[in-house]
Design a protein around this motif. Structure first.
Motif, PDB file in Angstrom:
ATOM      1  N   ASP A  60       9.026   7.412   1.168  1.00  0.00           N
ATOM      2  CA  ASP A  60      10.048   8.211   1.074  1.00  0.00           C
ATOM      3  C   ASP A  60      11.240   7.996   1.809  1.00  0.00           C
ATOM      4  OD1 ASP A  60       9.232   9.523  -1.175  1.00  0.00           O
ATOM      5  OD2 ASP A  60       8.494  11.638  -0.089  1.00  0.00           O
ATOM      6  N   ASP A  61      10.841   7.402   3.151  1.00  0.00           N
ATOM      7  CA  ASP A  61      11.788   7.123   4.035  1.00  0.00           C
ATOM      8  C   ASP A  61      12.151   5.516   4.595  1.00  0.00           C
ATOM      9  OD1 ASP A  61      12.077   9.805   4.534  1.00  0.00           O
ATOM     10  OD2 ASP A  61      11.098   9.952   6.348  1.00  0.00           O
ATOM     11  N   PHE A  62      11.333   4.598   3.895  1.00  0.00           N
ATOM     12  CA  PHE A  62      11.620   3.309   4.143  1.00  0.00           C
ATOM     13  C   PHE A  62      11.845   2.448   2.918  1.00  0.00           C
ATOM     14  CE2 PHE A  62       9.222  -0.907   4.699  1.00  0.00           C
ATOM     15  CZ  PHE A  62       9.638  -1.141   6.067  1.00  0.00           C
ATOM     16  N   ILE A  63      12.909   1.641   3.150  1.00  0.00           N
ATOM     17  CA  ILE A  63      13.348   0.611   2.171  1.00  0.00           C
ATOM     18  C   ILE A  63      12.519  -0.620   2.208  1.00  0.00           C
ATOM     19  CG2 ILE A  63      15.059  -0.608   1.160  1.00  0.00           C
ATOM     20  CD1 ILE A  63      17.116   1.484   2.373  1.00  0.00           C
ATOM     21  N   ALA A  64      11.660  -0.787   1.381  1.00  0.00           N
ATOM     22  CA  ALA A  64      10.789  -1.783   1.339  1.00  0.00           C
ATOM     23  C   ALA A  64      11.341  -3.341   0.361  1.00  0.00           C
ATOM     24  CB  ALA A  64       9.453  -1.739   0.941  1.00  0.00           C
ATOM     25  N   GLU A  65      11.839  -4.169   1.400  1.00  0.00           N
ATOM     26  CA  GLU A  65      12.037  -5.571   0.325  1.00  0.00           C
ATOM     27  C   GLU A  65      11.207  -6.102  -0.422  1.00  0.00           C
ATOM     28  OE1 GLU A  65      16.063  -7.594   1.444  1.00  0.00           O
ATOM     29  OE2 GLU A  65      14.815  -9.127   1.758  1.00  0.00           O
ATOM     30  N   LYS A  66      10.047  -6.271   0.368  1.00  0.00           N
ATOM     31  CA  LYS A  66       9.026  -7.072  -0.140  1.00  0.00           C
ATOM     32  C   LYS A  66       7.734  -6.480   0.370  1.00  0.00           C
ATOM     33  CE  LYS A  66       7.497 -11.005   1.771  1.00  0.00           C
ATOM     34  NZ  LYS A  66       7.413 -12.541   2.206  1.00  0.00           N
ATOM     35  N   VAL A  67       6.644  -6.284  -0.255  1.00  0.00           N
ATOM     36  CA  VAL A  67       5.514  -5.758  -0.220  1.00  0.00           C
ATOM     37  C   VAL A  67       4.431  -6.940  -0.387  1.00  0.00           C
ATOM     38  CG1 VAL A  67       3.541  -4.222  -0.705  1.00  0.00           C
ATOM     39  CG2 VAL A  67       6.177  -3.531  -0.766  1.00  0.00           C
ATOM     40  N   ALA A 117      -8.106   5.273   6.704  1.00  0.00           N
ATOM     41  CA  ALA A 117      -8.771   4.868   5.315  1.00  0.00           C
ATOM     42  C   ALA A 117      -9.872   3.849   5.453  1.00  0.00           C
ATOM     43  CB  ALA A 117      -7.557   4.027   4.680  1.00  0.00           C
ATOM     44  N   PHE A 118     -10.962   4.248   4.623  1.00  0.00           N
ATOM     45  CA  PHE A 118     -11.993   3.272   4.545  1.00  0.00           C
ATOM     46  C   PHE A 118     -12.138   2.580   3.183  1.00  0.00           C
ATOM     47  CE2 PHE A 118     -15.793   4.179   7.475  1.00  0.00           C
ATOM     48  CZ  PHE A 118     -14.815   4.732   8.549  1.00  0.00           C
ATOM     49  N   ASP A 119     -10.817   1.880   3.247  1.00  0.00           N
ATOM     50  CA  ASP A 119     -10.608   0.994   2.039  1.00  0.00           C
ATOM     51  C   ASP A 119     -10.539  -0.354   1.928  1.00  0.00           C
ATOM     52  OD1 ASP A 119      -9.330   2.182  -0.595  1.00  0.00           O
ATOM     53  OD2 ASP A 119      -8.100   3.301   1.141  1.00  0.00           O
ATOM     54  N   PRO A 120     -11.388  -1.171   1.335  1.00  0.00           N
ATOM     55  CA  PRO A 120     -11.578  -2.482   1.372  1.00  0.00           C
ATOM     56  C   PRO A 120     -10.356  -3.295   1.185  1.00  0.00           C
ATOM     57  CG  PRO A 120     -13.671  -1.867   0.162  1.00  0.00           C
ATOM     58  CD  PRO A 120     -12.464  -0.497   0.519  1.00  0.00           C
ATOM     59  N   TRP A 121      -9.922  -4.217   1.920  1.00  0.00           N
ATOM     60  CA  TRP A 121      -8.700  -4.979   2.078  1.00  0.00           C
ATOM     61  C   TRP A 121      -7.610  -3.865   1.937  1.00  0.00           C
ATOM     62  CZ3 TRP A 121     -13.146  -5.873  -1.013  1.00  0.00           C
ATOM     63  CH2 TRP A 121     -13.523  -7.130  -0.377  1.00  0.00           C
ATOM     64  N   GLY A 122      -7.517  -2.940   2.573  1.00  0.00           N
ATOM     65  CA  GLY A 122      -6.478  -2.129   2.546  1.00  0.00           C
ATOM     66  C   GLY A 122      -5.454  -2.136   3.773  1.00  0.00           C
ATOM     67  N   ASN A 123      -4.923  -3.297   3.665  1.00  0.00           N
ATOM     68  CA  ASN A 123      -3.968  -3.815   4.868  1.00  0.00           C
ATOM     69  C   ASN A 123      -2.655  -4.042   3.967  1.00  0.00           C
ATOM     70  OD1 ASN A 123      -5.812  -3.217   6.742  1.00  0.00           O
ATOM     71  ND2 ASN A 123      -6.856  -5.325   6.153  1.00  0.00           N
ATOM     72  N   ILE A 124      -1.406  -3.257   4.051  1.00  0.00           N
ATOM     73  CA  ILE A 124      -0.451  -3.351   3.141  1.00  0.00           C
ATOM     74  C   ILE A 124       0.697  -3.718   4.283  1.00  0.00           C
ATOM     75  CG2 ILE A 124       0.986  -2.237   1.665  1.00  0.00           C
ATOM     76  CD1 ILE A 124      -2.035  -2.388   0.825  1.00  0.00           C
ATOM     77  N   LEU A 125       1.441  -4.747   3.736  1.00  0.00           N
ATOM     78  CA  LEU A 125       2.578  -5.471   4.755  1.00  0.00           C
ATOM     79  C   LEU A 125       3.810  -5.057   3.970  1.00  0.00           C
ATOM     80  CD1 LEU A 125      -0.006  -7.381   5.066  1.00  0.00           C
ATOM     81  CD2 LEU A 125       1.531  -8.939   5.937  1.00  0.00           C
ATOM     82  N   LEU A 126       4.767  -4.352   4.650  1.00  0.00           N
ATOM     83  CA  LEU A 126       6.094  -3.711   4.340  1.00  0.00           C
ATOM     84  C   LEU A 126       7.136  -4.342   5.183  1.00  0.00           C
ATOM     85  CD1 LEU A 126       5.103   0.288   4.376  1.00  0.00           C
ATOM     86  CD2 LEU A 126       5.023  -1.704   2.362  1.00  0.00           C
ATOM     87  N   TYR A 127       7.975  -5.131   4.399  1.00  0.00           N
ATOM     88  CA  TYR A 127       9.123  -5.794   5.020  1.00  0.00           C
ATOM     89  C   TYR A 127      10.363  -5.032   4.856  1.00  0.00           C
ATOM     90  CZ  TYR A 127       5.904  -9.798   5.081  1.00  0.00           C
ATOM     91  OH  TYR A 127       4.914 -10.682   5.558  1.00  0.00           O
ATOM     92  N   SER A 128      11.027  -4.644   5.712  1.00  0.00           N
ATOM     93  CA  SER A 128      12.177  -4.007   5.800  1.00  0.00           C
ATOM     94  C   SER A 128      13.217  -4.478   4.964  1.00  0.00           C
ATOM     95  CB  SER A 128      12.671  -3.592   7.174  1.00  0.00           C
ATOM     96  OG  SER A 128      13.774  -2.642   7.158  1.00  0.00           O
ATOM     97  N   GLY A 129      13.867  -3.556   4.223  1.00  0.00           N
ATOM     98  CA  GLY A 129      15.072  -4.165   3.460  1.00  0.00           C
ATOM     99  C   GLY A 129      16.463  -3.351   3.678  1.00  0.00           C
ATOM    100  N   VAL A 130      17.209  -3.342   2.851  1.00  0.00           N
ATOM    101  CA  VAL A 130      18.360  -2.831   3.275  1.00  0.00           C
ATOM    102  C   VAL A 130      18.656  -1.790   1.765  1.00  0.00           C
ATOM    103  CG1 VAL A 130      19.764  -4.595   4.622  1.00  0.00           C
ATOM    104  CG2 VAL A 130      20.033  -4.559   2.142  1.00  0.00           C
ATOM    105  N   ASP A 131      19.699  -0.775   1.932  1.00  0.00           N
ATOM    106  CA  ASP A 131      20.122  -0.219   0.843  1.00  0.00           C
ATOM    107  C   ASP A 131      21.025  -0.716   0.043  1.00  0.00           C
ATOM    108  OD1 ASP A 131      20.964   2.057  -0.897  1.00  0.00           O
ATOM    109  OD2 ASP A 131      20.886   3.589   0.467  1.00  0.00           O
ATOM    110  N   VAL A 132      20.732  -1.374  -1.057  1.00  0.00           N
ATOM    111  CA  VAL A 132      21.534  -2.426  -1.804  1.00  0.00           C
ATOM    112  C   VAL A 132      23.030  -2.035  -1.838  1.00  0.00           C
ATOM    113  CG1 VAL A 132      21.851  -3.990  -3.479  1.00  0.00           C
ATOM    114  CG2 VAL A 132      19.786  -4.203  -2.369  1.00  0.00           C
ATOM    115  N   PRO A 133      22.630  -0.756  -2.999  1.00  0.00           N
ATOM    116  CA  PRO A 133      24.140  -0.212  -3.364  1.00  0.00           C
ATOM    117  C   PRO A 133      25.073   0.069  -2.310  1.00  0.00           C
ATOM    118  CG  PRO A 133      22.436   0.818  -4.407  1.00  0.00           C
ATOM    119  CD  PRO A 133      21.682   0.065  -3.437  1.00  0.00           C
TER     120      PRO A 133
END
Length: 153
Positions: A60-67, A117-133
């Motif tokens: 809700d608060d973060f612009i992810a350009e790539k995940v 979290a006890f989630d196998p392979w539960g490591n998510i990489l979030l790369y910061s982006g820009v608010d394109v519009p």
């Protein structure tokens, strides 16, 4: 008091400190966080908080350009993969080797957010982006092709 879901002050600070291309890792309880890393530890007990809750608040608060996420996620945790794809549907998605996440990527992250979290392979990489519009809103600016497609939405 601020508006929005995200109440944790350190996590709010981390999102505000992210620049274009910076990496945030949101990880499970077992992730080996390097000693030198900016660590935000939200874990309380098993699955509290869980990855979906934390990722939803961040989305809700973060612009992810790539995940990015482990190349084993589709076979070993497809429900988590669907959650990530749904929450970050506007981002580019890339699978990488799990060992790379645990080593090279962990050492490159600006911040690592540990969940319960006890989630196998539960490591998510979030790369910061820009608010394109907004970024390309001034008269005379031209968005490169990789951003132009986001202007037509």
């Amino acid at each position: 008091m601020k508006r929005g879901k995200l109440l944790n002050s350190e996590l709010n600070h981390a999102i505000g400190a992210m620049g274009h291309g910076d990496l945030m890792i949101v990880c499970d309880a077992g992730f080996p966080i390097p000693a030198h890393s900016w660590r935000i530890d939200l874990s309380i007990t098993q699955d509290v908080p869980d990855l979906k809750t934390v990722l939803s608040a961040i989305a809700d608060d973060f612009i992810a350009e790539k995940v990015s996420y482990a190349d084993t996620l589709p076979d070993h945790n497809p429900i988590l993969l669907e959650t990530v794809r749904s929450l970050f549907s506007d981002a580019d998605h890339e699978m990488i080797a799990h060992a790379t996440i645990l080593g090279d990527m962990a050492s490159m992250a600006k911040v690592i957010v540990r969940t319960g979290a006890f989630d196998p392979w539960g490591n998510i990489l979030l790369y910061s982006g820009v608010d394109v519009p907004n970024w390309f809103s001034k008269p005379g600016t031209v968005a490169p092709p990789e951003y132009a497609k986001k202007l037509k939405g």
